[in-house]
Scaffold this active site. Sequence first.
Site, PDB file in Angstrom:
ATOM      1  CD  GLU A 203      -2.556   1.722   0.282  1.00  0.00           C
ATOM      2  OE1 GLU A 203      -3.359   0.934  -0.241  1.00  0.00           O
ATOM      3  OE2 GLU A 203      -2.391   2.899  -0.114  1.00  0.00           O
ATOM      4  CB  ALA A 264      -6.139  -4.348  -5.669  1.00  0.00           C
ATOM      5  CB  VAL A 265      -3.832   0.711  -7.937  1.00  0.00           C
ATOM      6  CG1 VAL A 265      -2.617  -0.015  -7.376  1.00  0.00           C
ATOM      7  CG2 VAL A 265      -3.912   0.546  -9.451  1.00  0.00           C
ATOM      8  CB  ALA A 314     -23.137  -2.132  -6.018  1.00  0.00           C
ATOM      9  CG  HIS A 439     -28.803  -9.722  25.866  1.00  0.00           C
ATOM     10  ND1 HIS A 439     -27.475  -9.348  25.732  1.00  0.00           N
ATOM     11  CD2 HIS A 439     -28.817 -10.801  26.696  1.00  0.00           C
ATOM     12  CE1 HIS A 439     -26.731 -10.164  26.460  1.00  0.00           C
ATOM     13  NE2 HIS A 439     -27.519 -11.058  27.054  1.00  0.00           N
TER      14      HIS A 439
HETATM   15  P1  NAD Z   1      -9.325   1.634  -3.879  1.00  0.00           P
HETATM   16  O1  NAD Z   1      -9.220   2.980  -4.446  1.00  0.00           O
HETATM   17  O2  NAD Z   1     -10.315   1.360  -2.812  1.00  0.00           O
HETATM   18  O3  NAD Z   1      -7.904   1.199  -3.283  1.00  0.00           O
HETATM   19  C1  NAD Z   1      -6.728   1.263  -4.054  1.00  0.00           C
HETATM   20  C2  NAD Z   1      -5.530   1.370  -3.128  1.00  0.00           C
HETATM   21  O4  NAD Z   1      -4.353   1.274  -3.912  1.00  0.00           O
HETATM   22  C3  NAD Z   1      -5.483   2.694  -2.393  1.00  0.00           C
HETATM   23  O5  NAD Z   1      -5.406   2.458  -1.010  1.00  0.00           O
HETATM   24  C4  NAD Z   1      -4.223   3.349  -2.952  1.00  0.00           C
HETATM   25  O6  NAD Z   1      -3.560   4.144  -2.005  1.00  0.00           O
HETATM   26  C5  NAD Z   1      -3.390   2.150  -3.376  1.00  0.00           C
HETATM   27  N1  NAD Z   1      -2.381   2.456  -4.396  1.00  0.00           N
HETATM   28  C6  NAD Z   1      -2.518   3.278  -5.464  1.00  0.00           C
HETATM   29  N2  NAD Z   1      -1.357   3.317  -6.172  1.00  0.00           N
HETATM   30  C7  NAD Z   1      -0.489   2.499  -5.532  1.00  0.00           C
HETATM   31  C8  NAD Z   1       0.885   2.130  -5.762  1.00  0.00           C
HETATM   32  N3  NAD Z   1       1.562   2.612  -6.797  1.00  0.00           N
HETATM   33  N4  NAD Z   1       1.484   1.277  -4.904  1.00  0.00           N
HETATM   34  C9  NAD Z   1       0.797   0.780  -3.850  1.00  0.00           C
HETATM   35  N5  NAD Z   1      -0.490   1.101  -3.580  1.00  0.00           N
HETATM   36  C10 NAD Z   1      -1.129   1.950  -4.408  1.00  0.00           C
HETATM   37  O7  NAD Z   1      -9.527   0.642  -5.120  1.00  0.00           O
HETATM   38  P2  NAD Z   1      -9.830  -0.920  -5.199  1.00  0.00           P
HETATM   39  O8  NAD Z   1      -9.602  -1.581  -3.883  1.00  0.00           O
HETATM   40  O9  NAD Z   1      -9.082  -1.396  -6.389  1.00  0.00           O
HETATM   41  O10 NAD Z   1     -11.358  -0.944  -5.505  1.00  0.00           O
HETATM   42  C11 NAD Z   1     -11.860  -0.316  -6.688  1.00  0.00           C
HETATM   43  C12 NAD Z   1     -13.199   0.298  -6.441  1.00  0.00           C
HETATM   44  O11 NAD Z   1     -14.154  -0.707  -6.247  1.00  0.00           O
HETATM   45  C13 NAD Z   1     -13.203   1.176  -5.213  1.00  0.00           C
HETATM   46  O12 NAD Z   1     -13.908   2.358  -5.484  1.00  0.00           O
HETATM   47  C14 NAD Z   1     -13.895   0.361  -4.179  1.00  0.00           C
HETATM   48  O13 NAD Z   1     -14.641   1.141  -3.274  1.00  0.00           O
HETATM   49  C15 NAD Z   1     -14.796  -0.534  -5.010  1.00  0.00           C
HETATM   50  N6  NAD Z   1     -14.926  -1.813  -4.342  1.00  0.00           N
HETATM   51  C16 NAD Z   1     -15.746  -1.899  -3.293  1.00  0.00           C
HETATM   52  C17 NAD Z   1     -15.859  -3.083  -2.599  1.00  0.00           C
HETATM   53  C18 NAD Z   1     -16.768  -3.152  -1.434  1.00  0.00           C
HETATM   54  O14 NAD Z   1     -17.543  -2.224  -1.221  1.00  0.00           O
HETATM   55  N7  NAD Z   1     -16.724  -4.210  -0.640  1.00  0.00           N
HETATM   56  C19 NAD Z   1     -15.104  -4.182  -2.973  1.00  0.00           C
HETATM   57  C20 NAD Z   1     -14.263  -4.056  -4.052  1.00  0.00           C
HETATM   58  C21 NAD Z   1     -14.176  -2.861  -4.721  1.00  0.00           C
END
Ligand code: NAD
Length: 460
Positions: A203, A264-265, A314, A439
């Site tokens: 991260e 996952a960025v 969503a 409860h």
């Molecule tokens: P995200 O934006 O939530 O997280 C991406 C992360 O990658 C961030 O914390 C960022 O700081 C980090 N990052 C960016 N560049 C980086 C680098 N060069 N090196 C290391 N880390 C880096 O995106 P996501 O997790 O890919 O999810 C995508 C979208 O889908 C988001 O908007 C998320 O809210 C949504 N999503 C939601 C859910 C849920 O609600 N349960 C689940 C999956 C995805």
Amino acid sequence: MAAQKVDVVVVGTGPGGYVAAIRCAQLGLSVVAVEDDRAGGVCLNWGCIPTKALLRNAEVVHLFHRADEFGIKLSGFEADYAEAIRRSRRVADRMAKGVEFLFRKNKIALVPGRGVLRSATTVEVTGTGGITTLEGRAVILATGSEPRSLPGIEIDEKKVISSNGAVRNEGKPASLVIIGAGAVGVEFADVYNAYGTAVTLLEALPRIVPVEDEEVSAQLARVFARRKIEMKTGAKVQSVTSTPSGVRVTTDAGTIDAEQVLMAVGRAARVKNVGLEALGVKMERNFVKASPTMETSVKGVYAIGDMAGAPLLAHKAMAEGVVAAEAIAGKNPRPVDYANVPSCTYCRPQVASIGLSEAKAKENGRAVTVGKFPFTASGKAVALGETDGFVKVVADKATGEILGVHILGPEATEIIHEFAVGRTLEATLEEIIHTIHAHPTLSEAALEATLAALGQAIHI
Ligand code: NAD
């Protein structure tokens, strides 16, 4: 061929598009929906739903590992990852069929193919059967988003995969580097870790789940560390190169070798080749700019969901779909309250939040009172054997207005909703504490954290 004329053309049938289409039909409008994949879009087919099925598998595997604790003797067991993927595909398939059923029930025609806006009222669909022209009094665009990568790193879905590849691959790597510790990153870290993959979570920001409250990040990191998930925070990825055995990830803090990388960025809006430029639809930072009734800068053209900006969730897309449909039907819809959208992440323990973190509330100049209740003190959580985490309530010190709630723990994603309702009703801490909570339930932790914010917690 002559254009097919309807009241509303919906492009994209993810949670934004299909909800908008159904709401339009409920309001007596004729609707046709366009989809270039399966009904239900990314959420149902490749995102929210299949990942929740995989996370459930991970939870079951984890419980098997804890069998002893429950007095159950096992002489070994085998967790078949390929079968977990196949189960998640069956779950997704069932839900997509559900959307197809709802379309039939609401007399919504589904046109397979890729829709492009040719004018404010015309959508041209290119499908396997050729080109279909649809004409609507209004058009709702709901084309969603797709995984993005880092500059110079190609997602090949072999060595460098995205969430799209991860929900399809029946094989699992022996080692995996996950780049990004947002929702996608921590959910897949949980799944792969449960199935024995050596996971390293990278991260760039100083903590995992960096948009959540700091205490949530800190305790989730402790739980992940206990489960041997490696975490490197404050580590910016510079490159990913192929090696004979997999990949080498170079960060500003060193290199890591692994069999695969999961990117996952974040996600990027699908706004290319939709016909937006030709029509001059106004954009804002790579998303379509929409009004409070979800209308774009072009009259009669609406944009909802991920393509219309953050948060990319969503349930936010569904809410926007309802607003757009009601606006088109001439109702006067209440705009989406973006300050009251719950955020839910389904790793174990789950993470859920709404409103402002403690730090953000203070940054905004609010004098706050904070109440916290750990699940170790909850009878239901102890009985379940799920005591990691807490409920944290941040409220205005003077008025008791609930500014934010942060939950880490079992069923956090369910518990959060009492605060969503509370905030919609402008409830203060007082209204929550005068609501009797059954409860023993996990929701009692919400009551106790609220009591704690008033200095009145009973069970801690
Ligand atoms: P995200 O934006 O939530 O997280 C991406 C992360 O990658 C961030 O914390 C960022 O700081 C980090 N990052 C960016 N560049 C980086 C680098 N060069 N090196 C290391 N880390 C880096 O995106 P996501 O997790 O890919 O999810 C995508 C979208 O889908 C988001 O908007 C998320 O809210 C949504 N999503 C939601 C859910 C849920 O609600 N349960 C689940 C999956 C995805």
